[in-house]
Design a protein around this motif. Sequence first.
Motif, short mmCIF file in Angstrom:
data_model
loop_
_atom_site.label_atom_id
_atom_site.label_comp_id
_atom_site.label_asym_id
_atom_site.label_seq_id
_atom_site.Cartn_x
_atom_site.Cartn_y
_atom_site.Cartn_z
N LEU A 195 0.83 -1.08 0.08
CA LEU A 195 0.28 -0.08 0.07
C LEU A 195 0.78 1.15 0.13
O LEU A 195 0.69 2.21 -0.74
N CYS A 196 1.85 1.32 0.85
CA CYS A 196 2.80 2.57 0.73
C CYS A 196 3.84 2.80 -0.36
O CYS A 196 3.78 3.99 -0.87
N VAL A 197 3.95 1.67 -1.08
CA VAL A 197 4.66 1.77 -2.37
C VAL A 197 3.72 2.09 -3.58
O VAL A 197 4.13 3.17 -4.07
N VAL A 198 2.48 1.65 -3.63
CA VAL A 198 1.61 2.37 -4.60
C VAL A 198 1.25 3.59 -4.58
O VAL A 198 1.30 4.32 -5.40
N ALA A 199 0.91 4.02 -3.20
CA ALA A 199 0.46 5.19 -2.66
C ALA A 199 1.54 6.32 -3.19
O ALA A 199 1.47 7.48 -3.64
N ALA A 200 2.93 5.97 -2.72
CA ALA A 200 3.99 6.91 -3.12
C ALA A 200 4.15 6.89 -4.32
O ALA A 200 4.57 7.99 -4.94
N LYS A 201 4.09 6.03 -5.10
CA LYS A 201 4.35 5.92 -6.76
C LYS A 201 3.24 6.87 -7.33
O LYS A 201 3.53 7.65 -7.99
N ARG A 229 -7.17 8.79 -2.03
CA ARG A 229 -8.61 8.81 -2.31
C ARG A 229 -8.68 7.85 -3.57
O ARG A 229 -9.95 7.54 -3.65
N GLU A 230 -7.85 8.15 -4.72
CA GLU A 230 -7.89 7.57 -5.80
C GLU A 230 -7.80 5.68 -5.50
O GLU A 230 -8.48 5.09 -6.29
N ILE A 231 -6.90 5.34 -4.51
CA ILE A 231 -7.09 4.09 -4.32
C ILE A 231 -8.37 3.49 -3.67
O ILE A 231 -8.74 2.36 -3.98
N ILE A 285 -11.26 4.69 -4.33
CA ILE A 285 -12.33 4.62 -5.26
C ILE A 285 -12.18 3.46 -6.38
O ILE A 285 -12.90 3.34 -7.12
N GLY A 286 -11.01 2.88 -6.58
CA GLY A 286 -10.69 1.96 -7.34
C GLY A 286 -9.86 2.37 -8.63
O GLY A 286 -9.81 1.66 -9.51
N LYS A 287 -9.31 3.69 -8.68
CA LYS A 287 -9.01 4.33 -9.74
C LYS A 287 -7.44 3.62 -9.91
O LYS A 287 -6.90 3.56 -11.10
N VAL A 288 -6.75 3.33 -9.05
CA VAL A 288 -5.44 2.77 -8.80
C VAL A 288 -5.49 1.39 -8.23
O VAL A 288 -6.15 1.10 -7.27
#
Length: 72
Positions: free
Chosen positions: A26-32, A60-62, A64-67
Amino acid sequence: MINNPPVDLLIEQLGTEGQPVSRYCLCVVAAKRARQIIEQTASAPVRGNEIVKELAVASREIAIGKVKCVKD
C-alpha cells in the motif's frame, strides 16, 4: 497517518478477493501515485490558493478503485 479513507479499506481495495495486500505494498503504490501527481502538477497551471496533498489524492484514488496494484 492516513485517517480518511481508512487504511484497512485501502488494503482491501488493492488486494484481490480473499487476498489483501500488505501495508508495505500500500505504501509503495500510494507513494508512486503521489510522485506521478507531483510530476503532472509541476507542468499544470496553479489553481488559485488551493492546497491539496498529493498523498491524500493518491489515497482517495486507491479508495475509489482508480489505482490498482499489479505484480510483475
